[in-house]
Design a protein around this motif. Sequence first.
Motif, PDB file in Angstrom:
ATOM      1  N   MET A  51      11.307 143.561 -75.168  1.00 46.85           N
ATOM      2  CA  MET A  51      11.501 143.125 -76.741  1.00 46.85           C
ATOM      3  C   MET A  51      11.713 141.610 -76.869  1.00 46.85           C
ATOM      4  O   MET A  51      12.333 140.825 -76.092  1.00 46.85           O
ATOM      5  N   LYS A  52      10.804 141.218 -77.818  1.00 42.96           N
ATOM      6  CA  LYS A  52      10.859 139.589 -77.631  1.00 42.96           C
ATOM      7  C   LYS A  52      12.219 139.169 -78.384  1.00 42.96           C
ATOM      8  O   LYS A  52      12.785 139.641 -79.179  1.00 42.96           O
ATOM      9  N   THR A  53      12.588 137.864 -78.066  1.00 42.84           N
ATOM     10  CA  THR A  53      13.568 137.230 -78.628  1.00 42.84           C
ATOM     11  C   THR A  53      13.390 135.994 -79.132  1.00 42.84           C
ATOM     12  O   THR A  53      12.981 135.153 -78.428  1.00 42.84           O
ATOM     13  N   PHE A  54      13.890 135.258 -80.400  1.00 34.79           N
ATOM     14  CA  PHE A  54      13.679 133.932 -80.808  1.00 34.79           C
ATOM     15  C   PHE A  54      14.761 132.972 -79.908  1.00 34.79           C
ATOM     16  O   PHE A  54      15.581 133.676 -79.877  1.00 34.79           O
ATOM     17  N   GLU A  55      14.104 131.973 -79.424  1.00 32.48           N
ATOM     18  CA  GLU A  55      14.689 130.961 -78.699  1.00 32.48           C
ATOM     19  C   GLU A  55      15.601 130.331 -79.681  1.00 32.48           C
ATOM     20  O   GLU A  55      15.247 130.199 -80.970  1.00 32.48           O
ATOM     21  N   LYS A  56      16.725 130.230 -79.378  1.00 30.91           N
ATOM     22  CA  LYS A  56      17.797 129.506 -80.154  1.00 30.91           C
ATOM     23  C   LYS A  56      17.604 127.952 -80.216  1.00 30.91           C
ATOM     24  O   LYS A  56      17.555 127.262 -79.028  1.00 30.91           O
ATOM     25  N   LYS A  57      17.102 127.341 -81.355  1.00 29.57           N
ATOM     26  CA  LYS A  57      16.786 125.992 -81.551  1.00 29.57           C
ATOM     27  C   LYS A  57      17.672 125.191 -82.639  1.00 29.57           C
ATOM     28  O   LYS A  57      18.417 126.336 -83.383  1.00 29.57           O
ATOM     29  N   PRO A  58      17.977 123.924 -82.716  1.00 30.12           N
ATOM     30  CA  PRO A  58      18.734 123.479 -83.693  1.00 30.12           C
ATOM     31  C   PRO A  58      18.346 124.108 -84.933  1.00 30.12           C
ATOM     32  O   PRO A  58      19.358 124.148 -85.739  1.00 30.12           O
ATOM     33  N   ILE A  59      16.973 124.298 -85.485  1.00 34.36           N
ATOM     34  CA  ILE A  59      16.532 124.662 -86.631  1.00 34.36           C
ATOM     35  C   ILE A  59      17.100 126.048 -86.935  1.00 34.36           C
ATOM     36  O   ILE A  59      17.153 126.240 -88.273  1.00 34.36           O
ATOM     37  N   ASN A  60      17.151 127.052 -85.918  1.00 33.62           N
ATOM     38  CA  ASN A  60      17.341 128.217 -86.294  1.00 33.62           C
ATOM     39  C   ASN A  60      18.671 129.022 -85.504  1.00 33.62           C
ATOM     40  O   ASN A  60      19.045 130.164 -86.022  1.00 33.62           O
ATOM     41  N   LYS A  61      19.271 128.239 -84.872  1.00 37.07           N
ATOM     42  CA  LYS A  61      20.735 128.480 -84.383  1.00 37.07           C
ATOM     43  C   LYS A  61      21.617 128.829 -85.345  1.00 37.07           C
ATOM     44  O   LYS A  61      21.989 128.035 -86.185  1.00 37.07           O
ATOM     45  N   ILE A  62      22.395 129.849 -85.299  1.00 34.05           N
ATOM     46  CA  ILE A  62      23.491 130.096 -86.371  1.00 34.05           C
ATOM     47  C   ILE A  62      24.777 129.515 -85.921  1.00 34.05           C
ATOM     48  O   ILE A  62      25.397 130.070 -84.741  1.00 34.05           O
ATOM     49  N   VAL A  63      25.258 128.571 -86.291  1.00 39.26           N
ATOM     50  CA  VAL A  63      26.429 127.865 -86.065  1.00 39.26           C
ATOM     51  C   VAL A  63      27.864 128.625 -86.198  1.00 39.26           C
ATOM     52  O   VAL A  63      28.677 128.838 -85.481  1.00 39.26           O
ATOM     53  N   ALA A  72      12.944 132.095 -85.961  1.00 40.76           N
ATOM     54  CA  ALA A  72      13.471 132.913 -86.716  1.00 40.76           C
ATOM     55  C   ALA A  72      14.933 133.114 -86.271  1.00 40.76           C
ATOM     56  O   ALA A  72      15.307 133.016 -84.982  1.00 40.76           O
ATOM     57  N   SER A  73      15.703 133.618 -87.160  1.00 40.24           N
ATOM     58  CA  SER A  73      17.104 134.079 -86.666  1.00 40.24           C
ATOM     59  C   SER A  73      17.615 135.050 -87.926  1.00 40.24           C
ATOM     60  O   SER A  73      17.216 134.621 -89.078  1.00 40.24           O
ATOM     61  N   ALA A  74      18.454 135.935 -87.692  1.00 39.15           N
ATOM     62  CA  ALA A  74      19.067 136.730 -88.739  1.00 39.15           C
ATOM     63  C   ALA A  74      20.559 136.516 -88.616  1.00 39.15           C
ATOM     64  O   ALA A  74      21.131 136.262 -87.729  1.00 39.15           O
ATOM     65  N   LYS A  75      21.097 136.706 -89.739  1.00 43.91           N
ATOM     66  CA  LYS A  75      22.620 136.832 -89.729  1.00 43.91           C
ATOM     67  C   LYS A  75      22.922 137.912 -90.687  1.00 43.91           C
ATOM     68  O   LYS A  75      22.564 138.437 -91.553  1.00 43.91           O
ATOM     69  N   VAL A  76      23.905 138.997 -89.982  1.00 45.78           N
ATOM     70  CA  VAL A  76      24.316 140.087 -90.581  1.00 45.78           C
ATOM     71  C   VAL A  76      25.880 140.525 -90.670  1.00 45.78           C
ATOM     72  O   VAL A  76      26.358 140.202 -89.677  1.00 45.78           O
ATOM     73  N   ARG A  77      26.054 140.655 -91.807  1.00 47.93           N
ATOM     74  CA  ARG A  77      27.592 141.186 -91.999  1.00 47.93           C
ATOM     75  C   ARG A  77      27.670 142.330 -92.429  1.00 47.93           C
ATOM     76  O   ARG A  77      27.192 142.477 -93.505  1.00 47.93           O
ATOM     77  N   GLU A  78      28.255 143.462 -91.724  1.00 46.45           N
ATOM     78  CA  GLU A  78      28.156 144.860 -92.146  1.00 46.45           C
ATOM     79  C   GLU A  78      29.447 145.503 -91.910  1.00 46.45           C
ATOM     80  O   GLU A  78      29.464 146.651 -91.564  1.00 46.45           O
TER      81      GLU A  78
END
Lengths: 224, 224
Positions: free
Chosen positions: B1-13, B161-167
């Motif tokens: 499964m592909k994972t998006f690389e964490k870069k400054p633009i998409n990393k959730i800080v 890309a990145s996602a952020k989820v609160r559930e």
Amino acid sequence: MKTFEKKPINKIVRGSKRARYDQEQVYKILDSHFICHIPYVFEGTSIVIPTAYGRKEDSILIHGSLKNRMMLALLEQEKVSLNVTHLDGLVLARSVFHHSVNYRSVNVFGKARLIEADDEKMEALEIITENIIAGRWNEARIPNQKELDATLVMAIDIEDASAKVREVEAADEAADMDLDIWAGVLELEVQPGKLVANSDNKPGLAEPESAKNFRFSNNSVKRG
Amino acid sequence: MKTFEKKPINKIVRGSKRARYDQEQVYKILDSHFICHIPYVFEGTSIVIPTAYGRKEDSILIHGSLKNRMMLALLEQEKVSLNVTHLDGLVLARSVFHHSVNYRSVNVFGKARLIEADDEKMEALEIITENIIAGRWNEARIPNQKELDATLVMAIDIEDASAKVREVEAADEAADMDLDIWAGVLELEVQPGKLVANSDNKPGLAEPESAKNFRFSNNSVKRG
């Protein structure tokens, strides 16, 4: 009644009959939502994430942590814009081409400024909270000094604004009116669903009035 | 499964435990919504309005009129970003400070390119239409050549890309757990409301299956 001046930045070019510039309608749309989208610039790229807001007079109030990348970037920008949109329905035309959505949408343009005085910060947090869910501020424990100090509060002073509203039935080409295809609007509504109590709630606590009374603003389609 | 690389633009800080970088989750969130927010730059100001989309493989597809200011601006930008967010609930904590919302949110970063071949345009319009309301493409009259020529169709190729989820339920400070304040989550749902037939519909047309079957994706809160 105040009307926003049409300038290149806020003038609705396409679908101009759906444009609204009077402050009353713009503020009515703003006051019936609580999530806005505010683009900010990071390393040359415009980025947007949704954030909660409230309105005090001619300012939109937002908040975040002291290190909130979006808010810190907005303070550096010469001009800030934001969008608020209610998605009210799917417009199902006879032709795919004339499919559309019904919506009430506002764009606001202004300058961001920090709110620093404790009493103004507290008031802004109350306005934001009450705009999300009326009555909750008086049910919950309000921020203490440590929490207030850890919160960045910002106003975006509304300089220019415009609204765009589509609230009518499907509009097809005359040549398509004889097709045996149903046309109309499927209304969409944001509804409160289940109220899920925390697993660690103290026993015997009643469900809060704020949650029981929660309503999200929705419009109905007008017949053409 | 592909994972998006964490870069400054998409990393959730902030709230990094809520970050998701696997393509499967990112695409699942994208595929269960149909409205995105794409900021564009006009006269030096970032502006955002919502627009409908669909996904084909690793591209987000959007469309508009030939003079669509947003789309023409996006083609000029070196990088384009967009946000898709499901608002799933209001998180009512004991303290105002820990109030939050539950959501599933994705930010996508990439480059915009025009889709020009008629067959690719037609396919993109079908994907967008079906992503909004499944089954409608086959009920309605599909675009003719004139309509196709009047439509700008664009792909944004997903580079980062990145996602952020609160559930989850509300999370309060230990010191507040003894307060007599109800905590929990008020779930929010986008629901289909009334199906309003056009006033000029031919008599006897049945309500379309696409509208009767319409469902908008919603998540439920997970117990902590």
